[in-house]
Design an enzyme around this catalytic site. Structure first.
Site, PDB file in Angstrom:
ATOM      1  N   LYS A  53       0.831  -1.204   0.000  1.00  0.00           N
ATOM      2  CA  LYS A  53       0.000   0.000   0.000  1.00  0.00           C
ATOM      3  C   LYS A  53       0.869   1.259   0.000  1.00  0.00           C
ATOM      4  O   LYS A  53       0.567   2.231  -0.701  1.00  0.00           O
ATOM      5  CB  LYS A  53      -0.933  -0.016   1.216  1.00  0.00           C
ATOM      6  CG  LYS A  53      -2.027  -1.068   1.139  1.00  0.00           C
ATOM      7  CD  LYS A  53      -2.719  -1.270   2.475  1.00  0.00           C
ATOM      8  CE  LYS A  53      -3.710  -2.406   2.394  1.00  0.00           C
ATOM      9  NZ  LYS A  53      -4.287  -2.767   3.708  1.00  0.00           N
ATOM     10  N   GLN A  97      -5.317  -2.093   9.809  1.00  0.00           N
ATOM     11  CA  GLN A  97      -4.923  -3.315   9.118  1.00  0.00           C
ATOM     12  C   GLN A  97      -5.368  -4.538   9.925  1.00  0.00           C
ATOM     13  O   GLN A  97      -5.034  -4.686  11.090  1.00  0.00           O
ATOM     14  CB  GLN A  97      -3.408  -3.344   8.915  1.00  0.00           C
ATOM     15  CG  GLN A  97      -2.907  -4.573   8.186  1.00  0.00           C
ATOM     16  CD  GLN A  97      -3.396  -4.643   6.745  1.00  0.00           C
ATOM     17  OE1 GLN A  97      -3.363  -3.646   6.018  1.00  0.00           O
ATOM     18  NE2 GLN A  97      -3.869  -5.806   6.346  1.00  0.00           N
ATOM     19  N   ASP A 120     -11.540   2.338   3.805  1.00  0.00           N
ATOM     20  CA  ASP A 120     -11.598   0.888   3.625  1.00  0.00           C
ATOM     21  C   ASP A 120     -13.034   0.416   3.422  1.00  0.00           C
ATOM     22  O   ASP A 120     -13.270  -0.705   2.972  1.00  0.00           O
ATOM     23  CB  ASP A 120     -10.982   0.195   4.846  1.00  0.00           C
ATOM     24  CG  ASP A 120     -10.061  -0.947   4.472  1.00  0.00           C
ATOM     25  OD1 ASP A 120      -9.773  -1.117   3.271  1.00  0.00           O
ATOM     26  OD2 ASP A 120      -9.613  -1.682   5.382  1.00  0.00           O
TER      27      ASP A 120
END
Length: 292
Positions: A53, A97, A120
């Site tokens: 990322k 995450q 997200d």
């Protein structure tokens, strides 16, 4: 001839626009769009995902930073960090995450994220928006993997409206939001799973089949209608008979690609789209501040 729906081609078309959008944000607000990732613990796979990322963010003109917290971080401490980032006007997107250590309730932490910074696409407010938009909507908010799949379908000219879509897998990350997005585009949607009766018959009825189970080569040629579009979300790592590490999907690509009308490969299909849609949503979150 079967169309192999490679992400690389679609990303090349998307990349130029994302770079322009990021540059426009920077020119307007005086800084690059910012994505802040919270990484708790030392999970090796998570570390790889975060590095990927970071690399993609740099290529597109997005400022990405990772806050690495120790594995024994308490839920209260993680929530405090999320609230701190919520209040920071220079942070446009927040990503926690997954997975997180067992002492942390990931749902509670994710839903503490300001919905305007939920790049997200996992908060309850984002989920609610996805399921309540008008029919035939072009809604672009939601989890990044299903969004990436929609982008692939659009890029390769796969019609969705009126099609019979079957999704195998009912996760909150892929299966359920994928169903909402396909339904919003006019498909008739079935969510199948491990308890679905006559699963193989259900799959054979699909014009668009999305496999998201995490089971290596679960979908065989016998499960696919000739000419169907097959989307493989699976990423299954294993060591073959020669001792080599391999990555394959939920679909038996070699067999299914001979009868499908279009199919995504693994690797090189859905996976790379996910990271790019994360960046797209970060840029969009930053751009939204321009009109405020």
């Amino acid at each position: 001839m079967t169309t192999i729906m490679k992400a690389k081609t679609a990303i090349a078309a998307l990349e130029e626009q994302l770079q322009k959008d990021a540059a426009q944000v920077k020119a307007t607000i005086g800084r690059e769009p910012n994505l802040t990732v919270l990484l708790v613990g030392d999970d090796p796979a998570s570390a790889i995902y975060v590095r990927n990322k970071q690399k993609r963010a740099e290529q597109l003109g997005v400022d990405s930073q990772t806050l690495h917290l120790p594995a024994d971080t308490t839920q209260a401490a993680l929530l405090a960090k999320v609230h701190e980032l919520n209040a920071d006007d220079k942070v446009d997107g927040i990503l926690v995450q997954l997975p997180v250590p067992d002492q942390i309730d990931d749902d509670a932490v994710i839903n503490a994220i300001d919905p305007s910074k939920d790049v997200d696409g996992f908060t309850l407010q984002t989920t609610g928006r996805l399921w309540t938009v008008p029919k035939n909507s072009q809604e672009t908010v939601g989890p990044c993997t299903p969004l990436g799949i929609i982008k692939l379908l659009d890029f390769y000219g796969i019609d969705i409206a009126g099609k019979n879509a079957v999704i195998v897998g009912r996760s909150n990350i892929v299966g359920k939001p994928m169903a909402a997005m396909l339904l919003n585009r006019g498909a008739t949607v079935t969510i199948a799973h491990s308890q679905t009766e006559n699963l193989h018959e259900v799959m054979r009825r699909a014009d668009i089949l999305v496999a998201a189970t995490g089971r290596r080569h679960m979908v065989t040629a016998a499960d696919v209608k000739p000419g169907a579009t097959v989307i493989d979300v699976g990423m299954n790592r294993f060591i073959d008979e020669n001792g080599k590490k391999r990555l394959v999907g939920d679909v038996d690509f070699d067999a299914v690609s001979k009868i499908a009308g279009a199919i995504t490969p693994v690797p090189g299909g859905v996976g790379p789209m996910t990271v790019n849609l994360l960046m797209a949503q970060t840029i969009r979150a930053a751009a939204a501040k321009i009109s405020q």
